[in-house]
Design a protein around this motif. Structure first.
Motif, PDB file in Angstrom:
ATOM      1  N   GLU A  61       0.057   4.238  -1.273  1.00  0.00           N
ATOM      2  CA  GLU A  61      -0.340   5.543  -0.127  1.00  0.00           C
ATOM      3  C   GLU A  61      -0.508   6.022   1.561  1.00  0.00           C
ATOM      4  O   GLU A  61      -0.162   6.498   1.786  1.00  0.00           O
ATOM      5  CB  GLU A  61      -2.019   5.116  -0.476  1.00  0.00           C
ATOM      6  CG  GLU A  61      -2.740   4.399  -0.158  1.00  0.00           C
ATOM      7  CD  GLU A  61      -2.529   3.160  -1.122  1.00  0.00           C
ATOM      8  OE1 GLU A  61      -3.785   2.525  -0.740  1.00  0.00           O
ATOM      9  OE2 GLU A  61      -1.975   2.799  -1.296  1.00  0.00           O
ATOM     10  N   ASP A  62       0.308   4.708   1.703  1.00  0.00           N
ATOM     11  CA  ASP A  62       0.857   4.820   3.742  1.00  0.00           C
ATOM     12  C   ASP A  62       1.815   5.002   4.005  1.00  0.00           C
ATOM     13  O   ASP A  62       2.306   4.632   5.055  1.00  0.00           O
ATOM     14  CB  ASP A  62      -0.153   3.390   3.867  1.00  0.00           C
ATOM     15  CG  ASP A  62      -1.347   3.088   3.953  1.00  0.00           C
ATOM     16  OD1 ASP A  62      -2.237   4.288   3.831  1.00  0.00           O
ATOM     17  OD2 ASP A  62      -2.308   2.026   4.279  1.00  0.00           O
TER      18      ASP A  62
ATOM     19  N   THR B  60      -7.728  11.736   2.255  1.00  0.00           N
ATOM     20  CA  THR B  60      -6.615  10.956   3.235  1.00  0.00           C
ATOM     21  C   THR B  60      -7.418  11.636   4.903  1.00  0.00           C
ATOM     22  O   THR B  60      -7.290  10.895   5.250  1.00  0.00           O
ATOM     23  CB  THR B  60      -5.156  10.718   2.802  1.00  0.00           C
ATOM     24  OG1 THR B  60      -4.745  11.862   2.684  1.00  0.00           O
ATOM     25  CG2 THR B  60      -5.674   9.775   1.548  1.00  0.00           C
TER      26      THR B  60
ATOM     27  N   ARG C  60       0.965  -1.328  -0.045  1.00  0.00           N
ATOM     28  CA  ARG C  60      -0.225  -0.166   0.115  1.00  0.00           C
ATOM     29  C   ARG C  60       0.324   0.851  -0.170  1.00  0.00           C
ATOM     30  O   ARG C  60       1.115   1.858   0.945  1.00  0.00           O
ATOM     31  CB  ARG C  60      -1.021  -0.376   1.194  1.00  0.00           C
ATOM     32  CG  ARG C  60      -2.155  -0.997   1.166  1.00  0.00           C
ATOM     33  CD  ARG C  60      -2.895  -0.829   2.686  1.00  0.00           C
ATOM     34  NE  ARG C  60      -3.501   0.617   2.745  1.00  0.00           N
ATOM     35  CZ  ARG C  60      -4.635   1.051   2.563  1.00  0.00           C
ATOM     36  NH1 ARG C  60      -5.570   0.032   0.751  1.00  0.00           N
ATOM     37  NH2 ARG C  60      -5.448   1.890   1.925  1.00  0.00           N
TER      38      ARG C  60
ATOM     39  N   GLY D  98      -6.641   8.001  -2.155  1.00  0.00           N
ATOM     40  CA  GLY D  98      -5.424   8.034  -1.443  1.00  0.00           C
ATOM     41  C   GLY D  98      -3.333   8.496  -2.297  1.00  0.00           C
ATOM     42  O   GLY D  98      -3.623   8.771  -3.547  1.00  0.00           O
TER      43      GLY D  98
ATOM     44  N   SER E  63       0.707  10.134  -1.682  1.00  0.00           N
ATOM     45  CA  SER E  63       1.889  10.177  -1.006  1.00  0.00           C
ATOM     46  C   SER E  63       3.069  10.331  -2.114  1.00  0.00           C
ATOM     47  O   SER E  63       3.041  10.791  -2.961  1.00  0.00           O
ATOM     48  CB  SER E  63       2.228   8.536  -0.580  1.00  0.00           C
ATOM     49  OG  SER E  63       2.452   7.486  -1.603  1.00  0.00           O
TER      50      SER E  63
END
Length: 277
Positions: A48-49, A74, A46, A100, A102
């Protein structure tokens, strides 16, 4: 002659098994750098995390340094390293298909078939779409930024992303008027500006048909209370307006997120038959 050499080199890099052999390096939640085959990482990690796999540099004397963008998508902050990247974060944050975001979560590594050397590239942005696919992107302030190295990386990243059903792009800066309008609306992206449900309903009713922003707001109530909610609704897409035109009190606003062709024509006629002020 030099251009021919660059073109041939790009073809050789692109021919490197269509994106095969690419590795992904990233930092886990515990801060440990891990490396996996790209095809495996794309379906199991993931991104995006994740925190950035490498920090944005601070360049002495440069007017713009690293900063943080609070994402309405988010509810978290995303780091950015340039004004161009901040603008692209703003655009993606408003996209309803984005789930998402990042910054610099992965480094891609590959062996160049032309020189046998291992090369790497860290895309500036990652976006996860609602359907589970991903976007890796860079945010150059102009197409020439990054030079030949960036163009070689583009070929490899495009092929690697295509293998897993993703997309890699070098995002072009938006039109200056669009960017200015989005920047203004982004100031009202936080949910605290949406107002109570009755206000949202009143705005939808007031702008059921295209009308100037000031006129619709006046119908609903006190502009000090209504305008922030209207701008929030414009950010969210509950209200729409042509962002290619300067956003002001005479801008035509409509509550229909998917306006009919007739409404689209009216919205595109901003600055046409307006009342004299």
């Amino acid at each position: 002659m030099e251009g021919h050499k660059d073109s041939r080199r790009l073809q050789q890099v692109a021919a490197g098994d269509g994106g095969e052999g690419v590795e992904a390096a990233f930092a886990t939640a515990a801060g440990q750098v891990t490396q996996l085959p790209w095809d495996q990482a794309a379906v199991s990690v993931r991104f995006e995390d994740l925190a950035p796999v490498s920090a944005f540099p601070v360049v002495p004397g440069r007017r713009w340094g690293p900063g943080w963008w609070w994402s309405a998508t988010t509810g978290r902050h995303v780091v950015h390293g340039s004004a161009a990247m901040r603008t692209q974060l703003m655009v993606l944050d408003r996209d309803p298909e984005v789930a998402g975001l990042s910054a610099r979560p992965v480094r891609l590594l590959w062996r160049d078939t032309a020189d046998g050397q291992v090369h790497s590239w860290v895309p500036q942005l990652f976006a996860r779409y609602a359907d589970g696919t991903g976007l890796l992107a860079d945010c150059p302030s102009n197409p020439a930024v990054g030079g030949a190295r960036a163009q070689r990386a583009r070929v490899v990243l495009e092929a690697a992303c295509a293998r897993v059903g993703w997309v890699y792009r070098r995002l072009e800066p938006p039109d200056p008027v669009v960017a200015a309008n989005l920047q203004w609306l982004a100031g009202y992206r936080h949910p605290r500006y949406q107002g109570p449900p009755r206000l949202q309903v009143a705005l939808a009713e007031a702008f059921a048909e295209p009308r100037p922003l000031a006129d619709g707001v006046a119908v609903v109530g006190d502009s000090l209370q209504v305008l922030p909610a209207a701008y929030h609704a414009l950010w969210c897409g509950h209200l729409t307006t042509p962002l290619g035109e300067p956003l002001n009190e005479r801008a035509l606003i409509c509550a229909d997120a998917e306006p009919s062709e007739g409404v689209k024509r009216q919205l595109s006629n901003v600055g046409g038959d307006q009342e004299e002020g």
